[in-house]
Design an enzyme around this catalytic site. Structure first.
Site, PDB file in Angstrom:
ATOM      1  N   CYS A  98      86.415  89.186  50.330  1.00  0.00           N
ATOM      2  CA  CYS A  98      86.691  90.645  49.809  1.00  0.00           C
ATOM      3  C   CYS A  98      85.318  91.454  50.041  1.00  0.00           C
ATOM      4  O   CYS A  98      84.164  91.151  49.873  1.00  0.00           O
ATOM      5  CB  CYS A  98      86.817  90.463  48.143  1.00  0.00           C
ATOM      6  SG  CYS A  98      86.868  91.999  47.387  1.00  0.00           S
ATOM      7  N   CYS A 102      87.609  98.948  48.168  1.00  0.00           N
ATOM      8  CA  CYS A 102      88.936  99.455  48.187  1.00  0.00           C
ATOM      9  C   CYS A 102      89.135  99.891  46.687  1.00  0.00           C
ATOM     10  O   CYS A 102      89.959 100.686  46.531  1.00  0.00           O
ATOM     11  CB  CYS A 102      89.862  98.747  48.576  1.00  0.00           C
ATOM     12  SG  CYS A 102      89.201  97.213  49.491  1.00  0.00           S
ATOM     13  N   THR A 189      85.654  94.160  40.058  1.00  0.00           N
ATOM     14  CA  THR A 189      85.401  93.886  41.340  1.00  0.00           C
ATOM     15  C   THR A 189      84.262  94.933  42.067  1.00  0.00           C
ATOM     16  O   THR A 189      84.633  95.979  41.815  1.00  0.00           O
ATOM     17  CB  THR A 189      86.501  93.903  42.377  1.00  0.00           C
ATOM     18  OG1 THR A 189      87.439  92.974  42.089  1.00  0.00           O
ATOM     19  CG2 THR A 189      86.219  93.562  43.849  1.00  0.00           C
ATOM     20  N   GLU A 256      82.634  89.667  40.521  1.00  0.00           N
ATOM     21  CA  GLU A 256      83.471  90.396  39.396  1.00  0.00           C
ATOM     22  C   GLU A 256      82.300  90.323  38.098  1.00  0.00           C
ATOM     23  O   GLU A 256      81.721  89.332  37.605  1.00  0.00           O
ATOM     24  CB  GLU A 256      84.852  89.779  38.841  1.00  0.00           C
ATOM     25  CG  GLU A 256      86.057  90.464  39.897  1.00  0.00           C
ATOM     26  CD  GLU A 256      85.898  89.702  41.016  1.00  0.00           C
ATOM     27  OE1 GLU A 256      85.436  88.455  41.560  1.00  0.00           O
ATOM     28  OE2 GLU A 256      86.515  90.416  42.078  1.00  0.00           O
ATOM     29  N   HIS A 291      96.676  99.823  45.338  1.00  0.00           N
ATOM     30  CA  HIS A 291      95.821  98.658  45.431  1.00  0.00           C
ATOM     31  C   HIS A 291      96.411  97.577  46.093  1.00  0.00           C
ATOM     32  O   HIS A 291      96.129  96.523  46.807  1.00  0.00           O
ATOM     33  CB  HIS A 291      95.284  98.556  44.023  1.00  0.00           C
ATOM     34  CG  HIS A 291      93.856  97.436  44.302  1.00  0.00           C
ATOM     35  ND1 HIS A 291      92.940  97.787  45.049  1.00  0.00           N
ATOM     36  CD2 HIS A 291      93.509  96.470  43.427  1.00  0.00           C
ATOM     37  CE1 HIS A 291      91.989  96.780  45.011  1.00  0.00           C
ATOM     38  NE2 HIS A 291      92.390  95.987  43.947  1.00  0.00           N
ATOM     39  N   TYR A 295      96.968  94.478  50.039  1.00  0.00           N
ATOM     40  CA  TYR A 295      96.840  92.917  50.436  1.00  0.00           C
ATOM     41  C   TYR A 295      97.358  92.446  51.617  1.00  0.00           C
ATOM     42  O   TYR A 295      97.306  91.465  51.762  1.00  0.00           O
ATOM     43  CB  TYR A 295      97.188  92.217  48.879  1.00  0.00           C
ATOM     44  CG  TYR A 295      96.367  92.302  47.715  1.00  0.00           C
ATOM     45  CD1 TYR A 295      95.803  93.423  47.283  1.00  0.00           C
ATOM     46  CD2 TYR A 295      95.916  90.930  47.425  1.00  0.00           C
ATOM     47  CE1 TYR A 295      94.873  93.310  46.251  1.00  0.00           C
ATOM     48  CE2 TYR A 295      94.821  90.684  46.314  1.00  0.00           C
ATOM     49  CZ  TYR A 295      94.442  92.065  45.928  1.00  0.00           C
ATOM     50  OH  TYR A 295      93.305  92.057  44.757  1.00  0.00           O
ATOM     51  N   CYS A 298      93.502  93.180  53.569  1.00  0.00           N
ATOM     52  CA  CYS A 298      92.469  92.424  53.729  1.00  0.00           C
ATOM     53  C   CYS A 298      92.719  90.793  53.463  1.00  0.00           C
ATOM     54  O   CYS A 298      92.086  89.899  54.331  1.00  0.00           O
ATOM     55  CB  CYS A 298      91.604  92.531  52.218  1.00  0.00           C
ATOM     56  SG  CYS A 298      92.311  91.992  50.609  1.00  0.00           S
ATOM     57  N   GLU A 442      92.572  84.906  42.931  1.00  0.00           N
ATOM     58  CA  GLU A 442      92.380  86.361  43.205  1.00  0.00           C
ATOM     59  C   GLU A 442      93.560  86.800  44.074  1.00  0.00           C
ATOM     60  O   GLU A 442      93.943  87.936  43.585  1.00  0.00           O
ATOM     61  CB  GLU A 442      91.261  86.513  44.057  1.00  0.00           C
ATOM     62  CG  GLU A 442      90.299  88.002  44.164  1.00  0.00           C
ATOM     63  CD  GLU A 442      91.202  89.022  44.920  1.00  0.00           C
ATOM     64  OE1 GLU A 442      91.422  90.294  44.229  1.00  0.00           O
ATOM     65  OE2 GLU A 442      91.878  88.779  45.710  1.00  0.00           O
TER      66      GLU A 442
HETATM   67 FE1  SF4 Z   1      88.821  92.999  47.855  1.00  0.00          FE
HETATM   68 FE2  SF4 Z   1      91.070  93.100  49.151  1.00  0.00          FE
HETATM   69 FE3  SF4 Z   1      90.546  94.136  46.589  1.00  0.00          FE
HETATM   70 FE4  SF4 Z   1      89.589  95.127  48.568  1.00  0.00          FE
HETATM   71  S1  SF4 Z   1      91.648  95.101  48.154  1.00  0.00           S
HETATM   72  S2  SF4 Z   1      88.806  94.843  46.713  1.00  0.00           S
HETATM   73  S3  SF4 Z   1      88.878  93.395  49.823  1.00  0.00           S
HETATM   74  S4  SF4 Z   1      90.582  91.847  47.305  1.00  0.00           S
HETATM   75 FE    FE Z   2      91.217  93.421  43.445  1.00  0.00          FE
END
Ligand code: SF4
Ligand code: FE
Length: 478
Positions: A98, A102, A189, A256, A291, A295, A298, A442
């Site tokens: 990660c 974002c 995060t 986090e 958000h 997914y 990433c 996660e």
């Molecule tokens: Fe991390 Fe993916 Fe969330 Fe971005 S979208 S903060 S890379 S887990």
């Molecule tokens: Fe997240």
């Protein structure tokens, strides 16, 4: 725009109070526990300087008219939404984890739309204040932590019904010059290595919850802010060397904090919502959809790395020619690309908002993340299946380096003789890092737990229309 090094230097100028293992972290850039997370976030700066990736990493700001880092950009087209996904996949391929930035991007995009809608109803000036702050973020290329998730206390009770009023972030005082807020945000995060946080409500709010309808921008080192940096699976390995971490440079998932806001003062020009409860639900929905869109970016980039590690391990084990191995690698790829398809689809089906920016398709964005809660587990299960049990029983790297046991390990951990034991162990540790513990949790709960997606899917599914379709064909009068 800053480069990676300038980003690190900029963090050194901040003085956030962050605790880990009972002690204060002096410098997030240098502390062994936070350093890899900083490195990962720094990639969002570094790659923006690379001509090869500038199309994905930068965008034309509608506020400044200049190129800005895409992580500070308000989406101006469907192409922007698509490029966001492609950018995330690309960075995740390079970090294997990660890169945290974002969450702030999504919070900013949700706030851009919500402040516009609130102003339209109430004649307030939140949107103007927010865009002024956003311009400052873009011009200084800041990393913003999206601070939505409250600690939530008793889930049976609404925010104003909690026995402790601080279990949801709320306004404790309205002053001439600003507001004072109190509460705590959890699972934050990238917070430890951000410049500022953008606070927004965490849930639907009802009458009586007005004090909890608050959105505002707060520097991470503002007076009254304390962060506690969380643990991750195998995090202590970082203190013992690099090999056993699997990904020493970029760590494992986000890093986090529990961020406590103890009577933090926020001036009015940084307050973007103050009491408008009826907009909380829509605000949360938009943030969550943006958000959840990510997914299939990433996690797919991370899956690319994990599938590569699995394929390599199969070769290093001398098992790659078995048809069931090939079949499992195909399945892993299929699961990853399915998430990618959903991310692209929710972007291409995005719509232009009255505020002028683009918003993803809510239903499809929720499908992305619901798939992720299952697919990442299955991808990881198949990685473990192919790799073999040795990923769970490997010796300590100190034993690997010991003059007594090292030669034994180097002899007995060779599989396919074309590869060294050391390379086989390195790939096994990377695979272990990416497919277990915190990384999987996660995938399950990041951007919301599966039930949150199911609720949204039902809400967006237009069941009545589906019933009508059936009734029409069957000649049933409803
Ligand atoms: Fe991390 Fe993916 Fe969330 Fe971005 S979208 S903060 S890379 S887990
Ligand atoms: Fe997240």
């Amino acid at each position: 725009m800053m480069n990676g090094q300038q980003y690190k230097e900029s963090l050194k100028k901040l003085k956030p109070i962050i605790y880990y293992m009972g002690e204060k972290i002096d410098s997030v850039v240098d502390h062994p526990m936070t350093k890899p997370h900083v490195n990962s976030a720094a990639m969002t700066y570094e790659l923006a300087q690379d001509p090869l990736y500038q199309n994905l990493m930068t965008a034309d700001s509608h506020l400044t008219g200049t190129k800005v880092n895409r992580f500070t950009h308000v989406h101006q087209s469907k192409e922007d939404l698509v490029n966001k996904v492609k950018m995330m996949r690309m960075i995740a391929q390079k970090t294997g984890t990660c890169f945290q930035r974002c969450v702030g991007l999504d919070a900013m995009n949700a706030t851009f739309i919500t402040t516009y809608n609130v102003d339209k109803k109430y004649g307030t000036d939140y949107h103007k204040k927010f865009t002024a702050w956003l311009k400052y973020v873009q011009e200084n290329d800041l990393m913003i932590a999206g601070a939505m998730t409250d600690v939530k206390g008793n889930r049976n009770k609404k925010p104003s019904g909690q026995s402790d009023p601080d279990l949801f972030t709320h306004i404790v005082e309205k002053r001439e010059d600003g507001i004072v807020i109190k509460g705590a945000k959890a699972h934050m995060t990238g917070m430890a290595n951000s410049h500022e946080m953008l606070i927004l409500p965490t849930t639907n709010l009802l009458e009586g919850d007005e004090a909890y309808a608050v959105a505002c921008a707060v520097p991470v080192d503002a007076k009254g802010v304390t962060h506690v940096f969380g643990r991750q699976t195998n995090d202590q390995r970082r203190l013992q060397g690099d090999l056993d971490t699997g990904n020493a440079e970029y760590a494992i998932v986000g890093g986090e904090t529990l961020t406590v806001l103890d009577n933090v003062f926020v001036p009015w020009d940084r307050v973007f919502m103050c009491g408008e409860i009826e907009f909380a639900q829509d605000y949360v929905t938009r943030f969550a959809a943006y958000h959840r869109q990510n997914y299939g970016g990433c996690k797919v980039g991370n899956s690319d790395v994990l599938i590569g590690a699995t394929s390599l391990i199969a070769k290093m084990n001398g098992a790659n020619k078995a048809s069931h191995i090939k079949d499992k690698l195909i399945e892993m790829t299929h699961l990853a690309e399915t998430m990618y398809c959903c991310s692209l689809a929710c972007s291409y089906e995005g719509v232009k908002e009255e505020a002028g920016s683009y918003y993803v398709n809510t239903l499809l964005a929720n499908e992305v993340k619901l798939n992720c809660t299952k697919n990442m587990y299955e991808i990881s299960r198949l990685a473990h299946d192919i790799a073999g049990g040795f990923i769970a029983t490997l010796p300590h790297e100190w034993d690997f380096n010991s003059p007594v046991t090292g030669p034994l390990i180097k002899k007995y951990f060779v599989g396919n003789e074309e590869y060294s034991a050391e390379d086989r162990i390195k790939i096994a540790r990377l695979l272990e890092n990416m497919s277990g513990g915190t990384a999987l949790a996660e995938s399950m709960h990041g951007a919301g737990s599966p039930q949150a997606m199911r609720i949204m899917i039902l809400r967006e599914s237009n069941m009545e229309q589906k019933e009508e379709l059936a009734a029409n064909l069957a000649h049933v009068k409803l």
